[in-house]
Design a protein around this motif. Structure first.
Motif, PDB file in Angstrom:
ATOM      1  N   ARG A  96      -7.846  22.776 -10.377  1.00 48.71           N
ATOM      2  CA  ARG A  96      -6.461  22.472 -10.754  1.00 48.71           C
ATOM      3  C   ARG A  96      -6.096  23.474 -11.849  1.00 48.71           C
ATOM      4  NH1 ARG A  96      -3.612  17.551 -11.630  1.00 48.71           N
ATOM      5  NH2 ARG A  96      -5.413  16.219 -11.969  1.00 48.71           N
ATOM      6  N   SER A  97      -5.036  24.252 -11.576  1.00 47.72           N
ATOM      7  CA  SER A  97      -4.754  25.334 -12.515  1.00 47.72           C
ATOM      8  C   SER A  97      -3.987  24.848 -13.734  1.00 47.72           C
ATOM      9  CB  SER A  97      -3.995  26.467 -11.835  1.00 47.72           C
ATOM     10  OG  SER A  97      -2.823  25.958 -11.266  1.00 47.72           O
ATOM     11  N   LYS A  98      -3.121  23.829 -13.557  1.00 49.82           N
ATOM     12  CA  LYS A  98      -2.543  23.217 -14.763  1.00 49.82           C
ATOM     13  C   LYS A  98      -2.075  21.812 -14.477  1.00 49.82           C
ATOM     14  CE  LYS A  98       2.118  25.134 -14.477  1.00 49.82           C
ATOM     15  NZ  LYS A  98       3.087  26.041 -15.039  1.00 49.82           N
ATOM     16  N   GLN A  99      -1.757  21.123 -15.542  1.00 47.18           N
ATOM     17  CA  GLN A  99      -1.357  19.723 -15.452  1.00 47.18           C
ATOM     18  C   GLN A  99      -0.205  19.570 -14.453  1.00 47.18           C
ATOM     19  OE1 GLN A  99      -3.217  17.032 -16.123  1.00 47.18           O
ATOM     20  NE2 GLN A  99      -3.608  17.978 -18.107  1.00 47.18           N
ATOM     21  N   GLY A 100      -0.320  18.595 -13.558  1.00 48.94           N
ATOM     22  CA  GLY A 100       0.774  18.333 -12.637  1.00 48.94           C
ATOM     23  C   GLY A 100       0.647  19.055 -11.311  1.00 48.94           C
ATOM     24  N   LEU A 101      -0.223  20.055 -11.227  1.00 47.45           N
ATOM     25  CA  LEU A 101      -0.425  20.741  -9.947  1.00 47.45           C
ATOM     26  C   LEU A 101      -1.624  20.118  -9.226  1.00 47.45           C
ATOM     27  CD1 LEU A 101       0.115  24.510 -10.822  1.00 47.45           C
ATOM     28  CD2 LEU A 101       1.728  22.886  -9.846  1.00 47.45           C
ATOM     29  N   ASN A 102      -1.701  20.404  -7.928  1.00 44.03           N
ATOM     30  CA  ASN A 102      -2.825  19.869  -7.149  1.00 44.03           C
ATOM     31  C   ASN A 102      -4.079  20.709  -7.352  1.00 44.03           C
ATOM     32  OD1 ASN A 102      -1.118  17.997  -5.990  1.00 44.03           O
ATOM     33  ND2 ASN A 102      -0.552  19.414  -4.346  1.00 44.03           N
ATOM     34  N   HIS A 103      -5.213  20.082  -7.111  1.00 41.66           N
ATOM     35  CA  HIS A 103      -6.442  20.863  -7.009  1.00 41.66           C
ATOM     36  C   HIS A 103      -6.339  21.714  -5.751  1.00 41.66           C
ATOM     37  CE1 HIS A 103      -7.981  17.934  -9.886  1.00 41.66           C
ATOM     38  NE2 HIS A 103      -9.008  18.710 -10.095  1.00 41.66           N
ATOM     39  N   LYS A 104      -6.736  22.958  -5.850  1.00 37.31           N
ATOM     40  CA  LYS A 104      -6.587  23.884  -4.735  1.00 37.31           C
ATOM     41  C   LYS A 104      -7.940  24.475  -4.392  1.00 37.31           C
ATOM     42  CE  LYS A 104      -3.347  27.434  -3.646  1.00 37.31           C
ATOM     43  NZ  LYS A 104      -2.437  28.432  -4.176  1.00 37.31           N
ATOM     44  N   HIS A 105      -8.201  24.631  -3.109  1.00 36.71           N
ATOM     45  CA  HIS A 105      -9.480  25.209  -2.714  1.00 36.71           C
ATOM     46  C   HIS A 105      -9.548  26.666  -3.153  1.00 36.71           C
ATOM     47  CE1 HIS A 105     -12.425  26.794   0.379  1.00 36.71           C
ATOM     48  NE2 HIS A 105     -13.101  25.923  -0.343  1.00 36.71           N
ATOM     49  N   VAL A 106     -10.629  27.034  -3.860  1.00 39.66           N
ATOM     50  CA  VAL A 106     -10.716  28.420  -4.322  1.00 39.66           C
ATOM     51  C   VAL A 106     -11.905  29.170  -3.731  1.00 39.66           C
ATOM     52  CG1 VAL A 106      -9.513  28.030  -6.489  1.00 39.66           C
ATOM     53  CG2 VAL A 106     -11.985  27.701  -6.393  1.00 39.66           C
ATOM     54  N   GLY A 107     -12.877  28.424  -3.171  1.00 36.53           N
ATOM     55  CA  GLY A 107     -14.027  29.117  -2.605  1.00 36.53           C
ATOM     56  C   GLY A 107     -15.219  28.184  -2.543  1.00 36.53           C
ATOM     57  N   SER A 108     -16.384  28.763  -2.375  1.00 36.60           N
ATOM     58  CA  SER A 108     -17.571  27.924  -2.259  1.00 36.60           C
ATOM     59  C   SER A 108     -18.724  28.552  -3.024  1.00 36.60           C
ATOM     60  CB  SER A 108     -17.936  27.733  -0.791  1.00 36.60           C
ATOM     61  OG  SER A 108     -18.035  28.984  -0.157  1.00 36.60           O
ATOM     62  N   LEU A 109     -19.772  27.787  -3.224  1.00 39.65           N
ATOM     63  CA  LEU A 109     -20.960  28.304  -3.900  1.00 39.65           C
ATOM     64  C   LEU A 109     -22.163  27.449  -3.540  1.00 39.65           C
ATOM     65  CD1 LEU A 109     -21.310  25.981  -6.204  1.00 39.65           C
ATOM     66  CD2 LEU A 109     -19.747  27.392  -7.501  1.00 39.65           C
ATOM     67  N   ARG A 110     -23.338  27.909  -3.959  1.00 36.74           N
ATOM     68  CA  ARG A 110     -24.548  27.128  -3.715  1.00 36.74           C
ATOM     69  C   ARG A 110     -25.056  26.524  -5.020  1.00 36.74           C
ATOM     70  NH1 ARG A 110     -26.396  27.234   1.322  1.00 36.74           N
ATOM     71  NH2 ARG A 110     -25.569  28.886   2.635  1.00 36.74           N
ATOM     72  N   ALA A 111     -25.555  25.303  -4.926  1.00 34.02           N
ATOM     73  CA  ALA A 111     -26.124  24.638  -6.102  1.00 34.02           C
ATOM     74  C   ALA A 111     -27.026  23.508  -5.624  1.00 34.02           C
ATOM     75  CB  ALA A 111     -25.013  24.087  -6.989  1.00 34.02           C
ATOM     76  N   PRO A 112     -28.064  23.182  -6.437  1.00 32.38           N
ATOM     77  CA  PRO A 112     -29.004  22.134  -6.011  1.00 32.38           C
ATOM     78  C   PRO A 112     -28.429  20.726  -6.072  1.00 32.38           C
ATOM     79  CG  PRO A 112     -29.622  23.030  -8.155  1.00 32.38           C
ATOM     80  CD  PRO A 112     -28.513  23.878  -7.640  1.00 32.38           C
ATOM     81  N   ASP A 113     -27.458  20.484  -6.949  1.00 30.98           N
ATOM     82  CA  ASP A 113     -26.876  19.146  -7.036  1.00 30.98           C
ATOM     83  C   ASP A 113     -25.468  19.246  -7.628  1.00 30.98           C
ATOM     84  OD1 ASP A 113     -27.102  19.249  -9.907  1.00 30.98           O
ATOM     85  OD2 ASP A 113     -29.236  18.787  -9.646  1.00 30.98           O
ATOM     86  N   ALA A 114     -24.798  18.079  -7.703  1.00 34.03           N
ATOM     87  CA  ALA A 114     -23.385  18.076  -8.109  1.00 34.03           C
ATOM     88  C   ALA A 114     -23.182  18.576  -9.541  1.00 34.03           C
ATOM     89  CB  ALA A 114     -22.812  16.670  -7.957  1.00 34.03           C
ATOM     90  N   THR A 115     -24.091  18.197 -10.453  1.00 37.33           N
ATOM     91  CA  THR A 115     -23.934  18.618 -11.853  1.00 37.33           C
ATOM     92  C   THR A 115     -23.961  20.130 -11.974  1.00 37.33           C
ATOM     93  OG1 THR A 115     -25.145  16.628 -12.463  1.00 37.33           O
ATOM     94  CG2 THR A 115     -24.866  18.294 -14.174  1.00 37.33           C
ATOM     95  N   LEU A 116     -24.943  20.734 -11.303  1.00 40.23           N
ATOM     96  CA  LEU A 116     -25.033  22.195 -11.391  1.00 40.23           C
ATOM     97  C   LEU A 116     -23.959  22.874 -10.553  1.00 40.23           C
ATOM     98  CD1 LEU A 116     -28.850  22.937 -11.590  1.00 40.23           C
ATOM     99  CD2 LEU A 116     -27.139  23.122 -13.373  1.00 40.23           C
ATOM    100  N   ALA A 117     -23.474  22.179  -9.516  1.00 43.89           N
ATOM    101  CA  ALA A 117     -22.362  22.756  -8.742  1.00 43.89           C
ATOM    102  C   ALA A 117     -21.131  22.867  -9.636  1.00 43.89           C
ATOM    103  CB  ALA A 117     -22.067  21.899  -7.510  1.00 43.89           C
ATOM    104  N   LEU A 118     -20.884  21.829 -10.444  1.00 35.02           N
ATOM    105  CA  LEU A 118     -19.751  21.884 -11.387  1.00 35.02           C
ATOM    106  C   LEU A 118     -19.960  22.989 -12.411  1.00 35.02           C
ATOM    107  CD1 LEU A 118     -19.014  18.113 -12.057  1.00 35.02           C
ATOM    108  CD2 LEU A 118     -17.427  19.790 -11.099  1.00 35.02           C
ATOM    109  N   ALA A 119     -21.200  23.086 -12.917  1.00 35.64           N
ATOM    110  CA  ALA A 119     -21.494  24.122 -13.912  1.00 35.64           C
ATOM    111  C   ALA A 119     -21.292  25.512 -13.306  1.00 35.64           C
ATOM    112  CB  ALA A 119     -22.919  23.962 -14.426  1.00 35.64           C
ATOM    113  N   ASN A 120     -21.805  25.691 -12.095  1.00 31.60           N
ATOM    114  CA  ASN A 120     -21.660  26.993 -11.447  1.00 31.60           C
ATOM    115  C   ASN A 120     -20.199  27.314 -11.150  1.00 31.60           C
ATOM    116  OD1 ASN A 120     -24.399  27.335 -11.505  1.00 31.60           O
ATOM    117  ND2 ASN A 120     -24.735  26.829  -9.352  1.00 31.60           N
TER     118      ASN A 120
END
Lengths: 95, 251
Positions: free
Chosen positions: A14-38
């Motif tokens: 989400r680029s700023k308040q009031g806008l939708n979350h937008k798909h920006v790409g993908s990545l690899r990570a072992p779990d959700a916490t590290l996916a957010l960090a990455n």
């Protein structure tokens, strides 16, 4: 060398308040916490966002491209679904 | 010099950031995965940014017109005051994460205390740097836990790293008689306070990571006094080459 790869995650920003979350790409990570960090490290380095969602790619169900004609073409001939046939009353601004 | 004690203190902070930032930057293009490659170089650049602010301030305290470039590129090995931990080679990924974790767990409580410094410049640098450092600590804690409590191999590598690096941790809490005066005037916190918090963080993360703190308590020191391991010279050769070969060049 192991050929097991970490799961793929889809990243939404989400680029700023009031806008939708937008798909920006993908990545690899072992779990959700590290996916957010990455995602933070890979996709928000230039102040692109204020909120991140990640979802494992195999949880995304997509429409089949070969169904495109039956799914989407029928609406092409239904112009009346666009609200372009209404007269806008004079008093209304910003439409 | 108007405040030599403070100059030395700020120089230590700046050198820690500079040397670790340079070390971490060596991973650029060599990370285990693309995402982590970017994460490590992000952290590296955060540290170099902190070093710029800190060394600029040190230069100001020194009063001889030196900026961060002069202090980073034109000092000799024995003039650096970074802790030995930070100049140690990267080793494998577990070693790099462990070194970074042990440092972040020290830097975070230090910056938290420096927020309340009676020296406004230090308080301002701490405020900006703390946000970055909180994230660094989160990142490295997550990795230490996953490596330690991961596969047999990752556990082994993380434990080896901890065994190797533990002996450099005491030096982080180095304090001189001059520093005690700075503590008394509310400019910096006492290192005892920081060490208590550091130990708390380190113990809880290492426990979750199923890693064991080495019982051998022999500790190295020297970096804070300019007596470095053989690794710093090579690091500085990389860091300073351009400025030494082409004095005053800019790019």
């Amino acid at each position: 060398m192991s050929n097991r790869e970490w799961p793929l995650w889809e990243v939404f920003i989400r680029s700023k308040q009031g806008l939708n979350h937008k798909h920006v790409g993908s990545l690899r990570a072992p779990d959700a916490t590290l996916a957010l960090a990455n995602a933070r490290d890979v996709y928000t380095r230039r102040s692109e966002g204020i909120s991140i969602w990640v979802i494992e790619s195999n949880n995304v169900h997509a429409s089949d491209p070969s169904d495109a004609d039956s799914l989407f073409e029928p609406s092409d001939t239904k112009v009346y679904r666009h609200p372009t046939f209404y007269e806008v009353p004079d008093g209304i601004k910003h439409m | 010099m108007k405040n030599e004690a403070l100059y030395n203190y700020v120089l230590r902070l700046g050198d820690d950031s500079l040397i670790l930032g340079q070390r971490l930057g060596e991973w650029c293009g060599h990370g285990p995965i693309l995402e982590e490659d970017i994460a490590m170089t992000n952290i590296s650049l955060d540290l170099i940014g902190q070093a710029m602010s800190l060394l600029d301030y040190a230069g100001e305290l020194d009063g001889q017109g030196k900026d961060h470039d002069a202090l980073a590129f034109l000092r000799f090995e024995n003039e650096y005051r970074n802790a030995l931990l930070l100049e140690q080679p990267n080793g494998d990924f577990a070693n790099t994460m462990m070194r970074q974790f042990l440092f972040d767990a020290f830097r975070k409580p230090l910056y938290e205390k420096l927020l309340d410094s009676t020296d406004q410049q230090i308080a301002a640098i701490a405020e900006k740097s703390l946000k970055e450092t909180r994230y660094h600590l989160k990142h490295t804690s997550e990795w230490v836990i996953r490596l330690g409590d991961g596969t047999d191999e990752s556990h082994q590598r993380a434990q080896t790293a901890l065994d190797l690096l533990w002996r450099y941790t005491d030096e982080l809490f180095f304090e001189t008689a001059d520093d005690v005066a700075l503590v008394a005037s509310g400019i910096v916190p006492s290192m005892n306070e920081i060490k208590t918090q550091w130990a708390k963080t380190v113990q809880s993360v290492l426990e979750e990571a199923t890693l064991v703190i080495p019982t051998n308590n022999w500790q190295f020191e020297g970096g804070r006094k300019g007596i470095h391991s053989e690794h710093l010279g090579f690091l500085l050769a990389d860091l300073q080459y351009m400025q030494r070969a082409y004095p005053n060049m800019k790019w």
